[in-house]
Structure formats: structure tokens, C-alpha cells
Design an enzyme around this catalytic site. Structure first.
Site, mmCIF file in Angstrom:
data_model
loop_
_atom_site.group_PDB
_atom_site.id
_atom_site.type_symbol
_atom_site.label_atom_id
_atom_site.label_comp_id
_atom_site.label_asym_id
_atom_site.label_seq_id
_atom_site.Cartn_x
_atom_site.Cartn_y
_atom_site.Cartn_z
ATOM 1 N N TYR B 109 0.652 -1.043 -0.165
ATOM 2 C CA TYR B 109 -0.305 0.038 0.444
ATOM 3 C C TYR B 109 0.534 1.228 -0.409
ATOM 4 C CZ TYR B 109 -3.198 3.373 2.016
ATOM 5 O OH TYR B 109 -3.682 4.381 2.343
ATOM 6 N N GLU B 198 -4.064 7.487 -4.077
ATOM 7 C CA GLU B 198 -3.921 6.448 -2.888
ATOM 8 C C GLU B 198 -3.427 5.600 -4.028
ATOM 9 O OE1 GLU B 198 -7.415 4.573 -1.386
ATOM 10 O OE2 GLU B 198 -6.052 4.168 0.787
#
Lengths: 290, 390
Positions: B109, B198
Site C-alpha cells: 500500500y 492512493e
């Protein structure tokens, strides 16, 4: 709290001759604020509202001795204006303009800090020391002199809070609208200690809203340093997750920044938290024992 | 402002940030052509909507043949996708992204957001890719590393090393790859006035290359004026039609689930009014900030938008006049009732500048469904009572 601004504070206006700048500078002058001039590039040497206009902030400061600037320039020029004020020796910039890019404010605030200049705002109603000095766009008439300090993220809730306090027979020392943007200048952490130290302030109204965690940081400060009663309201208990409610900063993301979280933290710190802003006045009457 | 995954990946391409190859399509036929062009042997068919959680909602599926791409495109295009980030009504899928399947060794991530505390962009990374990051933050916060980057100095080598070591990457080539990746991402964030980027998951392939498998990007609305290319990526179809309409008139509107329509000046007071209604036992139908320059036309528009919602049983107008004069608002309300058919009780509380004059105006107009509230609490109580039919 006349330490921040008072009847002798010399103020200049950046964006002095524009529509907003003109209207509000006029209102401030009528309230008694000592506006000593303004800045509009290429209009230096002229007179506006009976005060001198300068091309640069540096010139304005050198000529008038101003220590505070009220900023009304359009959003795209706010960052530039704040940095100019900082380098010219201004001690406090009150930034009223709404819609300044966050990246610009980030850079401008860092630069202001480097030069020892405090900032209030952007996107805020400004600061008022009741019956002495109004630097901003709030309606002066509702701020009667008294013993309650007020700090708020929201403009209209600042008025609502002040009005209720005055309707209960109390009054305001100083009210500060800190603004609801993601990056703002003076906040609870800096202003609450000023109220604690101010001999005229006997109680404080603190109005927050969802998003960020400024109110949570205030919790520790209140526990460790506070002797004066605090009444708080956090707007946005009924706001849905992930939506921007008018202010760009008021986004509840995940569990951080919810009204509930903030209210619980403040309550734990001994703050009298009200669930509706209609209760602010009564709560102040209660904590001041009348 | 948010953009679609396929648009975010177009921006990635400009910065040489690696992504799998893909093509955006708006029809099943185009999906097949795109799949043929990409070549396979594995494709991913992805719904393009502005919300996370698309995979769990059934909007992202793997295809192993062109026929399967066609079948999935048929299934997903035009479906209403409900995820944990959409409303209960969900969002209509009007665009698909057909993408090459990736060779995945590890899922990570990576994001860049504004950290309000340090007032700097913050690089956030985790070895727990592919999971909801809020869940990771709650259950295993130690698995998230955060690296603030001061824009005054920009992305430095030490930021990169903190990231690589923090993610437990020991291979020197992989370290170099992830550092370069993050540096480009930071540059993209700064140069485009992004609010957040993101990538979840960021995948590591067997060759040690990092690929952005997904991409979410949001931008600072206040900066769109100087970012024309980003502004051009706005997809109005993804936004609430009423919110878009309201914005044209300078109104800030958000629909909610309740029964009492709200019209208020100022965002804080608007939220506070919703809270007061809730406290009095009612439910707010919307957030509506009429702003500082409300006039008859904007007030009328506000009524029109509020009344579009069939659940609305009463409207509470709560104005604290500062620079805005209450008498002007009162006249605006009267004008509005002429312009729009207001068929529910309207409770009006006007306080502040010229409030007595405003009360007089409303009283003299003698409109039966306009009720004057004495203060905010009283107004909210009357609105709640009216919504309940009392």
C-alpha cells in the site's frame, strides 16, 4: 484579550481598494479599528477611505508602523500576500479570503513562522476585541464587551455563540474565527493559553467542527494548563462520512475527526460540552454561576 | 475533485510511474476490441466509478479469454454498484477499464496525503496491500509507516530509505525501484495540487518491479483554476446532480436521509442546525449553505432543490445575519414563495442584523405556511413538530 489586538493596534489592508477590501475596511474603521493604510500594487500614492495606499507592504510598514495586516486579495494571490507581509515585518496577518490553494497556504504559513509572523485564517471571519478593534468581517454590533473569550472554526457560529453569550447578560473579551481550511494559522493550541493568561477573560466558548484533530489536541492542554471554565460545541454530529460540508477541512475520514470523538475527548478534559449550539448561552451562564 | 482510475493512470504514465497496460471503454464492443489490442492472456475488467471497494461490490473481475471479457463487460457495464463508499442506492457503471493481468508477487500500500498535524505532505506505506487501510490502521497500526516530506526541501534520499527499509525491502534493485517510484509520486502530488493519491494495491512483480494496480486521486478544488488539464478530467456524471445544480447558484448542498429541509447561512451554522434538529428529535434532510450573498433567486433555488426530495415534510430556514441583512432574506423568502410552489411548512428564524424588520415583513405577508421561530432552539422545535404533522 487585548494582548493580540486592541484599540491602539495599527492595521493595514492588503487588497485595500478591491470591492470586499473597501467594504469591510470601511466597517472596521466605523467600529474604531485603527486602519492606517492599505496596499494595492500600482495604486501607491493614492488615497482610499481617507488613508494612504502603498504599492508594497514594506513601504506601508515603514511609513505607518503597522503591525497587523488584514488580507482580502483574491485566492490565487493569498500565498504571495502572506509571505510579503511576513518579510515586511508584520506581526499578525488576518487572512479573510476563501478558496486559497492548500499548497500555497502550506508554503506561506511555513514562511510566516520562519519570520516570526502569526497568522489567522484563511477563510475566516477574523478577530475582534469587543468595543476596541475589529479586524475582519463579523458584524461588530453583536460583540458587547464582557468576560467571555470565544474561539471558533466557523464564522456564523462565532456570531451565534457571541450573540447567545450577550443575550444572557455577559459579553465578549476577544473572539477569534480561526477558519475551517485544512491548513490554518493560530488555532486552539495557541489561543486557549492566551485566554487563560488574559486577566479579563473568565470563561471560554470553544466551537469546533468535524475533520482534523485540532480539538483533540486541545484536550491535553486544557487538562494540564487550564483553570478557567470552557464550554464547547462541535458542529457536524449528524454529518455523513466522507462528504465535504462546505469547508474543505471538514471531512470525516475513517474514525478520525468525528464529532463524537472530539466531544468525548473534551468532556474527559472537564469541558462542558453542549450537543446543540442553542445551549451555548445557558451553559456559559451555568459555568459563570449566574 | 476526484477522478477515475483510468484518468489517474494517464497521469501516472506522464510521470513514468509503471502501471499495467489498459484501455478505457464505454461499450461491450469496445471492450472486446480493447482486449484484443492488449493481447492477454489474462485481462481485468474494472468498473470506473468514484468510489473504493469496487472489487468487493463485484465491479472488478478477472477474464481468461476474450469471450469472458465480453461476458463480464456485459455484466458490469450498466450495473449499479454498491460499495462501502457509495450511498445505499449505489452508482451506475458507465465506463470500464480493460487492463492487462499483472504478475503479482507481493501486494503493498502506498499513498500521499496532506498531514494536517505536521502541515506537510505525508507518504504513507504498508506491507498490508489490498486491504482497507482504515482496517489496517485500527488493527495493526504498527504495519503502517508514515514519512512527512517538507516541501521546502522536497523528497530526499533519506525519505526513500525510510520507505524502503520500513517496507522490509532488502534487495538493492528493488530498493532503488521503490524509492524512484515514491519520488515520482511525490512530484506528481506537488505539481498537480493533489489532495490525496492512493495506490492500493501497489504490486511487486516477480522481477522486482513495482506497479500501480489501482489508483485513486483527489485534487484541491481551490487549485483547479491553475490546473486546467486536471479540471478537464471532471466527470459530472459521477457527482450528485442536485449538488452540481446547487453549486451553479453558489449554494453548497448535500442530501441526507431525514425529513426536515434546512436552509442556513454559513457551513458551521448549517452543520449546527442539523445537530439541533437531531437533538430536538427530528432528522435533517440536507445540508444547505446559502453563503454570504443570498438573494431572492438563490433562496428560491434553495427551496426548489430542497423540495425535490419527496421525504421533506418541513423546511427550517436558519439565518444569522451578519453582513447579510435579515430583511433582505425575508424578502427573498417571500419572492421565493412566488417563484416556487412551497407546499410544506416553512419555519423561519432570522437573527442578527435587521432581524426585527425581517420579522415584521414576514408577519405582514401573512402566508399561512410560514411560521416564525423566536430563536434557533425554538425554530428547530417548531420545525420538528411541523414535520411530525403537529
Amino acid at each position: 484579550m487585548s494582548s493580540l489586538v486592541n484599540k491602539d493596534t495599527k492595521v493595514i489592508v492588503q487588497g485595500f481598494t478591491g470591492k470586499e477590501g473597501t467594504f469591510h475596511a470601511e466597517q472596521c474603521l466605523a467600529y474604531g479599528t485603527k486602519i492606517v493604510g492599505g496596499v494595492t500594487p500600482n495604486k501607491g500614492g493614492q488615497e482610499h477611505l481617507g488613508k494612504p495606499v502603498f504599492n508594497t507592504v514594506l513601504e506601508a510598514v515603514e511609513t505607518t508602523g503597522a503591525t497587523v495586516s488584514m488580507i482580502f486579495v483574491p485566492p490565487a494571490f493569498v500565498g504571495d500576500a502572506v509571505m510579503e507581509a511576513a518579510e515586511a515585518g508584520i506581526k499578525l496577518a488576518v487572512i479573510i479570503t476563501e478558496g486559497a490553494p492548500v499548497k500555497d497556504m502550506q508554503a506561506a504559513k511555513a514562511h510566516a513562522t520562519k519570520h516570526g509572523m502569526m497568522t489567522i485564517g484563511p477563510n475566516c471571519p477574523g478577530i475582534i476585541t469587543a468595543e476596541e478593534c475589529k479586524i475582519g468581517i463579523m458584524p461588530g454590533s453583536i460583540f458587547k464587551k464582557g468576560n467571555v473569550g470565544l474561539i471558533s472554526k466557523s464564522g456564523t457560529l462565532t456570531y451565534e455563540g457571541a450573540n447567545q453569550v450577550c443575550n444572557e447578560g455577559f459579553g465578549i473579551t476577544t473572539a477569534v474565527g480561526i477558519g475551517g481550511d485544512p491548513i490554518i494559522g493560530l488555532s486552539y493550541l495557541q489561543i486557549l493559553p492566551m485566554f487563560e493568561a488574559d486577566p479579563e477573560t473568565e470563561a471560554i466558548v470553544m466551537i469546533g467542527e468535524i475533520g482534523g484533530d485540532l480539538e483533540i489536541h486541545a484536550e491535553k492542554l486544557i487538562i494540564e494548563q487550564f483553570t478557567k471554565p470552557v464550554v464547547a460545541f462541535i458542529a457536524g454530529q449528524t454529518a455523513p462520512k466522507g462528504k465535504t460540508m462546505g469547508h474543505a477541512g471538514a471531512i470525516v475520514s475513517g474514525s478520525a475527526g468525528t464529532a463524537k470523538e472530539k466531544m468525548e475527548a473534551l468532556e474527559a478534559a472537564g469541558v462542558k460540552v453542549v450537543v446543540s449550539p442553542a445551549e451555548i448561552g445557558k451553559a456559559i451562564a451555568e459555568v459563570l454561576g449566574k | 475533485m476526484n477522478i477515475h482510475e483510468y484518468q489517474a493512470k494517464q497521469i501516472f504514465a506522464k510521470y513514468n510511474i509503471p502501471t499495467p497496460k489498459g484501455i478505457m471503454v464505454e461499450s461491450v464492443k469496445a471492450a472486446v476490441t480493447a482486449a484484443e489490442e492488449l493481447g492477454g492472456p489474462i485481462w481485468v475488467v474494472k468498473a470506473q466509478i468514484h468510489a473504493g471497494g469496487r472489487g468487493l461490490g463485484g465491479g472488478v473481475k478477472l477474464a481468461k479469454s476474450i469471450d469472458e471479457v465480453e461476458e463480464l463487460a456485459n455484466e458490469i457495464l450498466g450495473m449499479t454498484l454498491v460499495t462501502h463508499q457509495t450511498t445505499a442506492e449505489g452508482k451506475l457503471v458507465q465506463k470500464l477499464y480493460i487492463e492487462d493481468g499483472a504478475d503479482i508477487k507481493d501486494e503493498l500500500y502506498l499513498s500521499v496525503v496532506l498531514d494536517r498535524k505536521s502541515e506537510m505532505p505525508l507518504i504513507m506505506a504498508s506491507t498490508e496491500g489490498g486491504m482497507d487501510i482504515e482496517t489496517v490502521a485500527e488493527n495493526t497500526p504498527e504495519k503502517i509507516i508514515t514519512i512527512p516530506v517538507d516541501p521546502a526541501i522536497g523528497f530526499q534520499g533519506f525519505h526513500g530509505r525510510q520507505l524502503a527499509f520500513g517496507l522490509g525491502i532488502t534487495d538493492k534493485i528493488e530498493q532503488k525501484n521503490i524509492i524512484k517510484f515514491a519520488e515520482k509520486l511525490y512530484r506528481l502530488y506537488m505539481e498537480n495540487d493533489a489532495e490525496m493519491i492512493e495506490i492500493n494495491p501497489l504490486v511487486k512483480t516477480a522481477k522486482g518491479v513495482f506497479l500501480a494496480l489501482d489508483a485513486k486521486m483527489g485534487f484541491d478544488n481551490s487549485a483547479l483554476g491553475r490546473q486546467p488539464e486536471i479540471a478537464a478530467m471532471r466527470d459530472i456524471a459521477e457527482e450528485d446532480a442536485d449538488e452540481v445544480e446547487a453549486a451553479k447558484y453558489g449554494l453548497s448542498y448535500v442530501a441526507l436521509d431525514g425529513e426536515i429541509g434546512c436552509m442556513v447561512n454559513g457551513a458551521g451554522l448549517a452543520m449546527g442546525t442539523m445537530d439541533t434538529i437531531n437533538y430536538m428529535g427530528g432528522t435533517p434532510a440536507n445540508f444547505l449553505d446559502v453563503g454570504g450573498s443570498a438573494n431572492a433567486e438563490t433562496v428560491a433555488k434553495g427551496f426548489e432543490i430542497i423540495l425535490k426530495n419527496p421525504k421533506v415534510k418541513a423546511i427550517f430556514v436558519n439565518i444569522f445575519g451578519g453582513i447579510v441583512r435579515c430583511d433582505r432574506i425575508a424578502n427573498g423568502i417571500l419572492e421565493a414563495t412566488k417563484l416556487t410552489d412551497v407546499n410544506v411548512p416553512v419555519i423561519v428564524r432570522l437573527d442578527g442584523t435587521n432581524a426585527p424588520e425581517a420579522a415584521e415583513i414576514l408577519k405582514n405577508a401573512n402566508i399561512p405556511n410560514i411560521i416564525v421561530g423566536n430563536d434557533r432552539g425554538d425554530g428547530a422545535a417548531k420545525a420538528v413538530a411541523a414535520a411530525k404533522g403537529n
